[in-house]
Scaffold this active site. Structure first.
Site, PDB file in Angstrom:
ATOM      1  N   TYR A 142       0.935  -1.236   0.244  1.00 41.63           N
ATOM      2  CA  TYR A 142      -0.048   0.110   0.013  1.00 41.63           C
ATOM      3  C   TYR A 142       0.798   1.197  -0.031  1.00 41.63           C
ATOM      4  O   TYR A 142       1.886   1.389   0.832  1.00 41.63           O
ATOM      5  CB  TYR A 142      -0.970  -0.022   1.244  1.00 41.63           C
ATOM      6  N   ASP A 235       9.428   2.869  -0.234  1.00 39.54           N
ATOM      7  CA  ASP A 235       8.492   3.409   0.286  1.00 39.54           C
ATOM      8  C   ASP A 235       8.605   3.045   1.958  1.00 39.54           C
ATOM      9  O   ASP A 235       8.286   1.910   2.506  1.00 39.54           O
ATOM     10  CB  ASP A 235       7.071   3.031  -0.256  1.00 39.54           C
ATOM     11  N   LYS A 263       4.790   9.156   8.628  1.00 39.07           N
ATOM     12  CA  LYS A 263       4.474   8.939  10.129  1.00 39.07           C
ATOM     13  C   LYS A 263       5.416   9.414  10.936  1.00 39.07           C
ATOM     14  O   LYS A 263       5.332  10.558  11.652  1.00 39.07           O
ATOM     15  CB  LYS A 263       4.400   7.171   9.752  1.00 39.07           C
TER      16      LYS A 263
END
Ligand code: PLP
Length: 420
Positions: A142, A235, A263
């Protein structure tokens, strides 16, 4: 404060499913959203005042625990100086410098406001830089909700059958492969190598549950990208500063062309970042022709919290946290197995996933075989006993530097009471 029933009833009239991000609806675990009132250290409290040991940690960012005093003070100080200027500020330079020091492949970077923005922009840059269209993406990875990445995506996107709203014309440029299947990637390159702009990969996948790269997989991707002149995008929105103070790229010794972050680097505030080789990054406007912009990019409060977080993390003992997390996860898995359920445990650093399945999990097919009903039963009973786990089985369980032995012990005791 309204109670959760009232909030949920109201929320459903105002937001689809009553939530601002699908998994929060807790449908996967056959429950209702948990409305949080406050958080501190390893705990969150719901609006009824119930305390939970938190293993979601805002889906990863709160590796120092909630309201770390140093991070909170940095954010307060920044707010007092103004919450947003829409102009350059010192904080963004200092945070970029810190990231570049800890992750040397990030020679230059751009701050944005979410991981989605980071991966979306990195893809545009890869296309603009190479003059090619296609992206290789792994099934179950994702990368946020940009159209190009919503082909066989993981996390909440896996719960949406197909993805209405994404034109075929866009996803036809997304070439899919199973995680750890280097041959499939090689075949894509053999067929369309001169039109592949980039390969994007979670260096350890965290959105189909935790799935680790098999030896040679990341190295193979690096070699194929180099051979065919495509960019390798790691990523690291989850793994950055969680897997190692230098990210998964340090842990696995892989040098990407571009990296995406989010994050942890915002210390709990909205943030994203993409960067890499200066020669590539200089293709971004205003130096080059590839456009990307953002009203809140480099937001001074997020920059201050992120910088304080990265400084604090350099004093933290990652090895010790990994050892504690592993011992805890193994004990937890043992408890479930003793109740007659099969468990495949995948763990690294301060993240793990228990899959309720007989076969080892190396890709999305393995992760999808995990028994969702068992997870739902586990989640509900742990929740009743004050343990807050990710409300979906295909996510990571995260620990933080402030989860104490007592918290872990209480969690294990709660697990012993679970009945299937
Ligand atoms: N990339 C990865 C690996 C993620 O796990 C996520 C979100 O969980 C994203 C990108 C998107 O980040 P955001 O939710 O901040 O848009």
């Amino acid at each position: 404060m309204m109670d959760s029933k009232t909030l949920y009833a109201k929320a459903q009239t105002l937001m689809p499913g009553g939530v601002n991000s699908p998994l929060r609806a807790c449908r996967y675990v056959k429950s209702e959203p948990v409305f949080i009132e406050r958080a501190k250290g390893a705990y969150v409290w719901d609006v009824e005042g119930r305390q939970y040991i938190d293993y979601v940690l805002s889906w990863g960012p709160q590796i120092l625990g909630h309201c770390d005093p140093v991070v909170t003070e940095a954010a307060h100080k920044a707010v007092d100086l103004g919450s947003s200027y829409g102009a350059p500020c010192e904080g963004e330079v200092l945070l970029a410098e810190e990231i570049s020091k800890l992750m040397p492949s990030m020679e230059m970077m751009r701050m944005v406001s979410s991981g989605t923005e980071a991966t979306m922009s990195a893809l545009r840059l890869a296309r603009g830089y190479t003059g090619r269209s296609k992206v290789v993406k792994f099934i179950g990875n994702y990368h946020g909700h940009n159209d190009s990445f919503l082909a066989a995506a993981g996390s909440a996107a896996a719960t949406v059958p197909g993805t209405p709203g994404v034109p075929e014309d866009i996803v036809k440029h997304t070439l899919l492969a199973h995680y750890n299947d280097l041959d499939a990637v090689e075949n894509h390159f053999k067929e369309s190598g001169d039109d592949i702009a980039c390969v994007i990969v979670e260096p350890a996948a965290g959105n189909m549950g935790l799935v680790l790269p098999q030896p040679g997989f990341l190295e193979g991707l690096r070699a194929l990208c180099t051979q065919y002149g495509a960019l390798l995008i790691l990523d690291e929105v989850i793994t950055g500063f969680r897997f190692d103070i230098g990210g998964a790229q340090k842990r696995y010794n892989i040098e990407p062309d571009l990296t995406t972050l989010g994050k942890i680097i915002g210390g709990g505030f909205p943030v994203g970042c993409y960067g890499g080789k200066a020669e590539i990054m200089n293709h971004m406007a205003p130096c080059g022709g590839v456009f990307q912009a953002g009203t809140l990019s480099g937001n001074p409060v997020a920059m201050a919290a992120g910088l304080a977080t990265l400084k604090r993390l350099q004093e933290c003992d990652y090895d010790a946290l990994e050892k504690r997390t592993l011992a805890f996860a193994e004990e937890l898995a043992g408890i479930i197995r003793s109740k007659g359920k099969p468990v495949q445990l995948v763990h690294t650093a301060s993240a793990f996933t228990m899959y309720f399945t007989e076969e080892p999990v190396v890709d999305q097919r393995g992760s999808a075989a995990s028994d969702a009903d068992v997870y739902a039963a586990f989640w509900q009973q742990m929740h009743k006993q004050g343990v807050y786990l990710a409300p979906a089985g295909f996510e990571c369980t995260f620990t933080s530097f402030v989860h104490g032995d007592e918290d872990l012990e209480k969690t294990l005791e709660a697990a012993k009471n679970v009945q299937f």
